[in-house]
Design a protein around this motif. Structure first.
Motif, PDB file in Angstrom:
ATOM      1  N   ALA A  20       8.344  13.022  -3.640  1.00  0.00           N
ATOM      2  CA  ALA A  20       6.889  12.927  -3.805  1.00  0.00           C
ATOM      3  C   ALA A  20       6.331  14.208  -4.412  1.00  0.00           C
ATOM      4  CB  ALA A  20       6.235  12.653  -2.451  1.00  0.00           C
ATOM      5  N   THR A  33       1.136  12.339  -5.450  1.00  0.00           N
ATOM      6  CA  THR A  33       1.483  11.384  -4.389  1.00  0.00           C
ATOM      7  C   THR A  33       0.907  11.838  -3.055  1.00  0.00           C
ATOM      8  OG1 THR A  33       3.535  10.840  -5.538  1.00  0.00           O
ATOM      9  CG2 THR A  33       3.395  10.236  -3.211  1.00  0.00           C
ATOM     10  N   TRP A  34       1.063  13.110  -2.737  1.00  0.00           N
ATOM     11  CA  TRP A  34       0.530  13.614  -1.470  1.00  0.00           C
ATOM     12  C   TRP A  34      -0.995  13.626  -1.463  1.00  0.00           C
ATOM     13  CZ3 TRP A  34       3.349  13.008   2.429  1.00  0.00           C
ATOM     14  CH2 TRP A  34       4.719  13.141   2.345  1.00  0.00           C
TER      15      TRP A  34
END
Length: 96
Positions: free
Chosen positions: A7, A11-12
């Motif tokens: 990730a 994404t985070w």
């Protein structure tokens, strides 16, 4: 496990937005509505969540809206309309 390791920042950021941003907005909007209207009026509106989800996924993700999904959304919205407007219709029918 590979997905978590792979990730990236975007994404985070999406996970953070989904877990914090949407939750805070959802609960704040729900609380605001409940402070102004009876729960019996507001609660049925939760049935619109899947309808808006289908619409948003069609607009932003390009997902298809086959006729059966449109029919399902129409049925949900029709049921809500009957639920919301029934007291008014009932009063009008009683007067007639």
């Amino acid at each position: 496990i590979q997905g978590v390791r792979a990730a990236d920042t975007a994404t985070w950021a999406a996970v953070l937005w989904q877990s914090v941003g949407n939750t805070l907005f959802g609960y704040a909007a729900w609380g605001w509505l409940l402070s102004r209207h009876p729960a019996a009026v507001i609660t049925p509106m939760a049935m619109l969540v899947p309808v808006f989800g289908m619409g948003a996924s069609a607009i932003w993700l390009g997902e298809s809206l086959p006729p059966w999904k449109l029919l399902a959304a129409g049925l949900v919205m029709s049921g809500l309309a009957i639920n919301i407007f029934w007291p008014t219709l009932e009063r009008r029918l009683a007067r007639a």
